[in-house]
Write a protein that holds these residues in place. Structure first.
Motif, PDB file in Angstrom:
ATOM      1  N   HIS A  66       2.785   3.890  -4.829  1.00 28.70           N
ATOM      2  CA  HIS A  66       1.524   3.148  -5.354  1.00 28.70           C
ATOM      3  C   HIS A  66       2.062   1.599  -5.125  1.00 28.70           C
ATOM      4  CE1 HIS A  66      -0.580   6.275  -7.295  1.00 28.70           C
ATOM      5  NE2 HIS A  66       0.489   6.955  -7.622  1.00 28.70           N
ATOM      6  N   LEU A  67       3.416   1.518  -4.866  1.00 28.91           N
ATOM      7  CA  LEU A  67       3.799   0.030  -4.760  1.00 28.91           C
ATOM      8  C   LEU A  67       4.141  -0.476  -3.349  1.00 28.91           C
ATOM      9  CD1 LEU A  67       5.815   0.374  -8.126  1.00 28.91           C
ATOM     10  CD2 LEU A  67       3.430  -0.646  -7.922  1.00 28.91           C
ATOM     11  N   ALA A  68       3.916   0.031  -2.505  1.00 32.25           N
ATOM     12  CA  ALA A  68       3.978  -0.283  -1.079  1.00 32.25           C
ATOM     13  C   ALA A  68       3.274  -1.742  -0.987  1.00 32.25           C
ATOM     14  CB  ALA A  68       3.695   0.746  -0.179  1.00 32.25           C
ATOM     15  N   GLY A  69       3.805  -2.508  -0.505  1.00 30.55           N
ATOM     16  CA  GLY A  69       2.928  -3.972  -0.335  1.00 30.55           C
ATOM     17  C   GLY A  69       2.768  -4.874  -1.291  1.00 30.55           C
ATOM     18  N   VAL A  70       3.327  -4.250  -2.479  1.00 30.55           N
ATOM     19  CA  VAL A  70       2.980  -5.118  -3.647  1.00 30.55           C
ATOM     20  C   VAL A  70       4.045  -6.418  -3.731  1.00 30.55           C
ATOM     21  CG1 VAL A  70       3.781  -5.499  -6.093  1.00 30.55           C
ATOM     22  CG2 VAL A  70       2.600  -3.446  -5.624  1.00 30.55           C
ATOM     23  N   ALA A  71       3.505  -7.620  -4.183  1.00 29.62           N
ATOM     24  CA  ALA A  71       4.249  -8.865  -3.901  1.00 29.62           C
ATOM     25  C   ALA A  71       5.704  -8.733  -4.922  1.00 29.62           C
ATOM     26  CB  ALA A  71       3.322  -9.940  -4.377  1.00 29.62           C
TER      27      ALA A  71
END
Length: 273
Positions: free
Chosen positions: A170-175
């Motif tokens: 769920h956290l791919a691409g999270v800043a």
């Protein structure tokens, strides 16, 4: 600083999130001290225009009107929530929702640009320093502060939990924030023709309240991660992070001591940039 794409333009994230002005200001005094320390080192005497890039809720931007009472002060932030809070608090300042990188790519003529705890969210922001300087008048100033504490438990524990299989998808691409040492910024800005004052300070914040370090990070560095998770994973993640932060930052007689390293840079274009 800290429903919309959040601060994707300035921070470079691809996963939507929002910023909460109230939560961000939970420790306004501690968050504001680096801004004051930064501005005190800017030797501009009588600028006509001053801009706060990444102004957040504007509580610190308002200090610039006292520092330079004759200047036209403005604030830019990509979070509509932050700008809404800023406009509600002070109508003397021109507040604008906008993309920091877009602003840097457009023609402007500003005497002083201040950016407090913002550039760490912009991937590759060393390459942005040149365009920012291009929008500053020939003898103008660029001053910024970024957190330099990514190796502290307040960041590493979040990352360790995020790497667990149940969360990672769920956290791919999270800043996530990233910054450089003072010497790196100094070298780059000297190459760009500036006189540079660069330094670092580690503050020892004494925090009170229930799980204060979790409250701190949930308003800034951990917020994009938490918002990217669906329930019940978000609650599970928050519970684990809260427990591990409590162990890493135990309460003492006066409260919880949280060391916080920050990196400061004041660059004067002089006549060489």
């Amino acid at each position: 600083m800290d429903s919309t794409p959040g601060r994707p333009d300035q921070r470079g994230t691809t996963t939507p999130h929002t910023w909460d002005p109230g939560l961000y200001c939970e420790y306004a005094g501690e968050r504001g001290r680096p801004f004051v320390d930064l501005v005190q080192r800017i030797a501009a005497e009588d600028p006509e225009t001053v801009l706060d890039l990444g102004c957040g809720p504007g509580n610190l931007t308002r200090l610039l009107t006292s520092r330079w009472p004759g200047a036209a002060v403005s604030g830019l932030d990509s979070s509509p929530e932050m700008i809404e809070a800023a406009r509600a608090a002070d109508d003397r300042i021109v507040w604008e929702v906008g993309d920091l990188r877009t602003w840097a790519g457009e023609p402007h003529r500003v005497d002083v640009v201040v950016s407090n705890a913002t550039l760490q969210w912009v991937p590759g922001h060393l390459d942005l320093l040149g365009p920012l300087l291009d929008n500053i008048t020939p003898t103008g100033w660029l001053a910024f502060q970024v957190p330099g504490n990514v190796d502290e438990p307040s960041h590493t524990l979040r990352q360790e939990i995020a790497e667990q299989d149940r969360y990672a998808a769920h956290l791919a691409g999270v800043a996530v924030p990233s910054s450089h040492d003072p010497a790196t910024y100094l070298e780059r800005l000297v190459e760009l023709g500036c006189e540079v004052d660069a330094w670092e300070t580690t503050y020892l914040h004494v925090l009170t309240g229930e799980d204060p370090v979790f409250t701190w990070v949930s308003g800034t560095g951990a917020r994009p991660t938490l918002q990217a998770l669906p329930e019940p994973l978000r609650t599970e993640f928050a519970t684990e992070l809260r427990e591990r932060l409590r162990a890493a930052y135990p309460a003492g007689p006066q409260g919880v001591v949280m060391p916080f390293r920050r990196v400061f840079v004041v660059a004067h274009k002089g006549t060489g940039a």
